[in-house]
Design a protein around this motif. Structure first.
Motif, short mmCIF file in Angstrom:
data_model
loop_
_atom_site.label_atom_id
_atom_site.label_comp_id
_atom_site.label_asym_id
_atom_site.label_seq_id
_atom_site.Cartn_x
_atom_site.Cartn_y
_atom_site.Cartn_z
N CYS A 171 47.05 -57.11 -125.03
CA CYS A 171 48.40 -56.60 -125.05
C CYS A 171 49.09 -57.00 -123.76
O CYS A 171 48.56 -57.80 -122.98
N GLY A 172 50.24 -56.44 -123.49
CA GLY A 172 50.97 -56.78 -122.28
C GLY A 172 51.49 -58.20 -122.32
O GLY A 172 51.97 -58.68 -123.36
N GLU A 173 51.38 -58.91 -121.22
CA GLU A 173 51.86 -60.29 -121.15
C GLU A 173 51.07 -61.21 -122.07
O GLU A 173 51.58 -62.22 -122.54
N MET A 181 52.39 -51.76 -127.77
CA MET A 181 53.48 -52.04 -126.83
C MET A 181 54.75 -51.30 -127.22
O MET A 181 55.11 -51.24 -128.40
N LYS A 185 55.80 -52.06 -122.35
CA LYS A 185 54.62 -51.51 -121.68
C LYS A 185 53.64 -50.99 -122.70
O LYS A 185 54.00 -50.54 -123.79
N CYS A 186 52.35 -51.05 -122.35
CA CYS A 186 51.29 -50.56 -123.23
C CYS A 186 51.28 -49.03 -123.19
O CYS A 186 51.21 -48.43 -122.11
#
Length: 539
Positions: A171-173, A181, A185-186
């Motif tokens: 997840c994230g970038e 997400m 943000k997670c």
């Protein structure tokens, strides 16, 4: 057949309504009963120590074997087989936790089963460990809970189990479109930060060890390291071949207030190494080390000691003077109010438990300790509360505080504070005017009260027949004898017709929206609970 002949085709108009008993799985009363059972267990065993989430693995060989036997594909539609196998696996997991004791001796356990959106069942499990295993050290936590990838060469089974079941994301970038997400943000706060050793945040929850070991796994085209590992127990996930998240529960003893900037991430705030050290907790530490510090209450401590915000330590005052105060606690805040009261009197405390230890006796609550110290026997606590608030509170705040004390803190005294001589005169006058029907009801009700029969009476009559006059006569009789009578009504206007009357919702804390699971919000040991125990009659 009679209904069909009459033409009643709507089943809601046929027969009678039946409330399913609490033994029927899934009904509201079933859930309420299970909740009460769980709370009773918590009262006996204390706070839980470990929280496990055990999720069904649709690729278990037992499931595939049964599907092959009946000639079906593993498309997730055979929920009966999946649920049956999961129930068997869950039973074996619970037996393993109790008998093999991977976390130590278990004195109690609770679990509930839920279903994911994709239909897979999972169980949330609470484990209550033996008293000798409470408050484990960080070394012991590292032995039973891990948040790191095992080395592939040293532990291939552990590595593959973590890779298959315990990796979050990506997840994230790495994957902005991951379901976890939200607003970039997670929601599960992944990736975590690298951490060389296990420590605790301000609420007492652990921040697990996540060293930068350079061990990675490839998942959905991305390489993930220890920052994406969900905490687990190695032997459990290898044995049961499934996702088993293991977390340490912790009591929030301090409830410390911390200050942080709004642009900070919660993860970074909680990972501050000195976040668990406050003026209050360091007062405990100073009392442990310095003998003369134990001669001061917490409220007097700043007169001889100075708080060093950089080192987060109390140091002896070399010069200057200090005006002291403790943060205000509202009387309706419960234990916080009573703990604050104790801090004005007790000295040399080294822990939260020592605050409520009076003359060598450790009391269960701060309120009990106040009573043992003689702070709650009369109006001293309320007089002191109002005197202190008068220094800084506005007129509106003082009125609100005074009403709060009257409603929540003085109910028993209020119900006994009447002019008994005047009530006797009122009763004599009123009793002489009762008619025969009123006297019959009067005699029956008074007899029930005096003999403690606990009977229920219903007085019926249209407006103007003297029902309120009868109530007032009974009330004056019993209150003149120092008995407690609680007159209530369903509306505020009706309540005004009774001396010191209240609405039923206000007096008994009845919820405004009543459902089958509703209960009156009356806590054991509260002022209202004690008032009801001493009540002779409710009208």
């Amino acid at each position: 057949m009679d209904a069909v002949v009459r033409g009643d085709s709507d089943c809601s108009m046929v027969g009678k309504t039946i409330l399913l008993p609490s033994t029927h799985t899934g009904v509201p009363r079933y859930r309420a009963q299970n909740y009460q059972d769980a709370m009773a267990l918590c009262r006996w065993a204390g706070y839980p120590d470990l929280f496990l989430t055990f999720t069904c693995n649709p690729k278990w060989p037992e499931i595939n074997q049964m599907l092959r036997l009946i000639g079906q594909e593993n498309d997730g539609s055979q929920v009966d087989i999946i649920c049956r196998v999961f129930e068997i696996k869950l039973f074996h997991l619970m037996q393993h936790l109790k008998k093999k004791k991977p976390f130590g001796k278990i004195i109690a356990c609770i679990y509930t089963i839920e279903f994911q959106k994709r239909g897979l069942p999972h169980a949330h499990i609470l484990l209550f460990l033996h008293q000798t295993l409470k408050s484990p050290s960080t070394d012991h936590i590292d032995k039973i809970i891990s948040a790191e990838l095992p080395a592939l060469e040293a532990d291939p089974n552990g590595y593959n189990a973590v890779k298959n079941f315990m990796m979050h994301g990506p997840c994230g970038e790495l994957n902005p479109h991951c379901p976890c997400m939200k607003q970039g943000k997670c929601t599960k706060y992944f990736p975590k930060k690298f951490n060389d050793r296990t420590n605790f945040d301000s609420d007492g929850f652990p921040i697990y060890r996540r060293r930068n070991t350079a061990v990675e796994v490839k998942k959905n085209g991305a390489y993930l390291d220890n920052r994406y590992v969900v905490p687990y127990n190695r032997n459990l996930i290898v044995k049961f071949d499934a996702h088993i998240n293991v977390e340490l529960c912790k009591l929030l003893k301090g409830q410390n207030t911390i200050v942080f900037k709004e642009d900070k991430r919660a993860e970074s705030v909680l990972s501050r190494p000195d976040i668990d050290r406050t003026k209050f907790t360091e007062w405990f530490e100073a009392n442990k080390v310095y003998e003369d510090a134990r001669e001061l209450t917490y409220s007097d401590f700043p007169t001889h000691w100075v708080w060093n915000a950089t080192d987060k330590k109390w140091k002896r005052r070399q010069n200057g003077r200090s005006v002291r105060r403790i943060y205000f606690a509202h009387p309706a805040s419960g234990e916080r109010f009573y703990m604050r009261m104790l801090l004005n009197f007790v000295k040399g405390c080294t822990s939260f438990e020592s605050i409520r230890t009076i003359n060598g006796v450790k009391h269960k609550t701060y309120r009990e300790a106040c009573y043992a110290l003689g702070l709650s026997d009369d109006d001293k606590e309320w007089n002191g509360c109002l005197a202190e608030a008068s220094i800084w509170a506005t007129g509106n705040e003082l009125r609100h505080l005074f009403v709060t004390i009257l409603i929540h803190c003085q109910e028993i005294n209020e119900e006994l504070d009447y002019d008994k001589d005047e009530l006797k005169r009122v009763h004599e006058t009123s009793f002489a005017l009762l008619n025969d029907c009123q006297k019959t009801a009067y005699d029956a009700i008074i007899t029930s009260v005096e003999k403690d029969e606990g009977r229920l009476f219903f007085i019926n009559g249209h407006g103007g027949t003297g029902k309120t006059f009868l109530w007032n006569t009974i009330i004056s009789k019993l209150r003149s004898q120092s008995r407690i009578v609680l007159p209530v009504a369903t509306s505020g206007i009706a309540a005004l017709l009774l001396p010191n009357g209240r609405t039923a919702h206000s007096r008994f804390h009845i919820p405004l929206d009543v459902t089958a699971e509703s209960t009156c919000e009356i806590k054991q040991g509260s002022q209202l609970a004690e008032l009801l125990k001493q009540t002779s009659l409710i009208i």
